[in-house]
Design an enzyme around this catalytic site. Sequence first.
Site, PDB file in Angstrom:
ATOM      1  N   GLY A   1      -0.113   3.394   2.603  1.00  0.00           N
ATOM      2  CA  GLY A   1      -1.365   3.907   2.796  1.00  0.00           C
ATOM      3  C   GLY A   1      -1.930   3.609   4.221  1.00  0.00           C
TER       4      GLY A   1
ATOM      5  CE  LYS B   1       2.230  -3.072   2.751  1.00  0.00           C
ATOM      6  NZ  LYS B   1       2.483  -1.570   3.018  1.00  0.00           N
ATOM      7  CG  LEU B   2       2.010 -11.117  -0.666  1.00  0.00           C
ATOM      8  CD1 LEU B   2       2.697 -12.638  -0.703  1.00  0.00           C
ATOM      9  CD2 LEU B   2       0.593 -11.134  -0.807  1.00  0.00           C
ATOM     10  CE  LYS B   3      -0.133  -4.643   6.024  1.00  0.00           C
ATOM     11  NZ  LYS B   3       1.028  -3.486   6.532  1.00  0.00           N
TER      12      LYS B   3
ATOM     13  CD  GLU C   1       5.832  -1.342   3.947  1.00  0.00           C
ATOM     14  OE1 GLU C   1       5.518  -2.077   3.312  1.00  0.00           O
ATOM     15  OE2 GLU C   1       5.561  -0.186   4.424  1.00  0.00           O
TER      16      GLU C   1
ATOM     17  CE  LYS D   1       2.079   3.698   5.892  1.00  0.00           C
ATOM     18  NZ  LYS D   1       2.135   2.781   6.953  1.00  0.00           N
TER      19      LYS D   1
ATOM     20  CG  ASP E   1       4.360  -3.768   5.824  1.00  0.00           C
ATOM     21  OD1 ASP E   1       5.155  -3.682   6.603  1.00  0.00           O
ATOM     22  OD2 ASP E   1       3.504  -3.160   5.959  1.00  0.00           O
TER      23      ASP E   1
ATOM     24  CG  ASP F   1       5.378   2.021   7.188  1.00  0.00           C
ATOM     25  OD1 ASP F   1       5.683   3.280   7.303  1.00  0.00           O
ATOM     26  OD2 ASP F   1       4.659   1.426   7.435  1.00  0.00           O
TER      27      ASP F   1
ATOM     28  CG  ASN G   1       2.916  -3.614   9.598  1.00  0.00           C
ATOM     29  OD1 ASN G   1       2.302  -4.243   8.809  1.00  0.00           O
ATOM     30  ND2 ASN G   1       3.170  -2.179   9.355  1.00  0.00           N
TER      31      ASN G   1
ATOM     32  CB  SER H   1      -1.569  -3.288   1.032  1.00  0.00           C
ATOM     33  OG  SER H   1      -1.148  -3.680   2.340  1.00  0.00           O
TER      34      SER H   1
END
Length: 372
Positions: free
Chosen positions: A292, A162-164, A215, A264, A190, A240, A192, A136
Amino acid sequence: MQIDRVVLYRVRLPLVAPFRTSFGVETERDVLLVEVQGPSGSGWGECVAMTEPLYSPEYVDGAHAVINAHLVPRLAAAGPSLEAEDVARVLAAVKGHHMAKAALEMAVLDAGLRAAGRSLADHLGATRSRVPAGVSLGISESIDQLLQEVAFYLGQGYVRVKLKIGPGWDTEPVRAVRARFGPDLLLQVDANSAYTLADSERLAQLDEYGLLLIEQPLGEHDLAAHAELACRIATPVCLDESITSLAVAVEAIERGACTIVNIKAGRLGGYLAAKRVHDACYERGVPVWCGGMLESGLGRAANVALAALPGFTLPGDLSASERYFRRDLTAPFVLEDGHLPVPSGPGLGVAPDLAFVSEMAASVEEIGFRTG
Ligand code: NPG
C-alpha cells in the site's frame, strides 16, 4: 477508446495520524488524480508518488510535471483511440517514472472497463470477492503506544500486523508485540532498506519471533546482499523497493534474494505489469501480497481487485479508509470481519466524490488531446 482530454487534480488529504517510517514522516497525503475523458465516459487513476523522493526516486511534483510535459503528449500523439494495453508501449520511450505511468494507465483501464461494463477485478483474473486486511504501523513514540495501537487494530479485526522498523526500533518492539499478543498473531516487519549486511547479526535476532517475513531490509539495488542475508537469517526475506520490473522480480527470485514478493502497481508501472509479476510468481510458487502507498479509495479499489488474484496468499497492506483519512475521496472502504470487499461494479467499481475532490483540490488542470 477515444480520449479527448486529461484532467489532473492535486488533492491534499490530512492523515488521521502521522505515519513514521525509517526514512521520514507523512502527515498528509498529497494525492495526484488523473481523469481521462472521452465520448464514452471517463476513467480515474491515482498516482502513488509521495511528497518527497524518499521511498523511491519519484515524488508527486515530479510525477505531475512528467505527466504534463512528456506522458500526456505521447498519449495524444498515439492516435484518437487508445486501449489500456497500449499505454505502457506508447510511454516506453520515457525512462522510469513508473508511478506517473501507472496513474495514466489506471485511468485508461478504468475508462475502458467502465465503457465495457466489466470490473477491474474480473479483467485481472480475480478469484475472490473479499480480501484479508492487514495494517501497517509506523514507528511509534514508545513501546507502550505501539502496544496500544496493535491492540486497537486487532480489536477492529485486522488479520495481520506489519511493524515499520529501523536501527534503534527493531528487536524491542517486535519482542514486546510478540510477548503481548502471542505466537498466533500474523506479524511481519518492514525496514524500507534501512540496514546493511553488517547488521545481519542484529537482524538474525528477529528469527526467534516467528515473523512472516522481513521486507526490504537492505538497499534497493542490493540483490546480491539480500541473497547473502537470506542465507544468514531464518526469517523469509520479501522485497518491495527492489522489485521495479518483471525482469527484476524473476532475477531476485532466481538469485535467492527473496522468497516472497510485495507487489505495488505504482512501482511496477501499472496494474497490467503488476498482474504479470503476480503470474510469474504464481508459476514459481512464490507467495505475493499487495503493498500500500496510503492510497485514497480510488487506488485502494484497484489494489483490492489486484489482491483478489489467486497468488496473493498473504494479507496485504490494505486497510479501511478510516485508518488513513477522516473522509475518503470515495465511499469509504469498511472492514467486514477483517476483510475488504472487492468492488464488483464496472471499472474500479468506485467513483470519486466530485464535490469533495473539488473542495479539497489545490489545483485542477485540463489538458486537451486535440492540439489542432
Ligand atoms: O497501508 O497503505 C498503507 C501503508 C503501507 O507501510 C505502508 N507503505 O514502504 O510499503 C511501504 C509504506 C510506505 C509508507 C511507503 C509511506 C511510502 C510512504
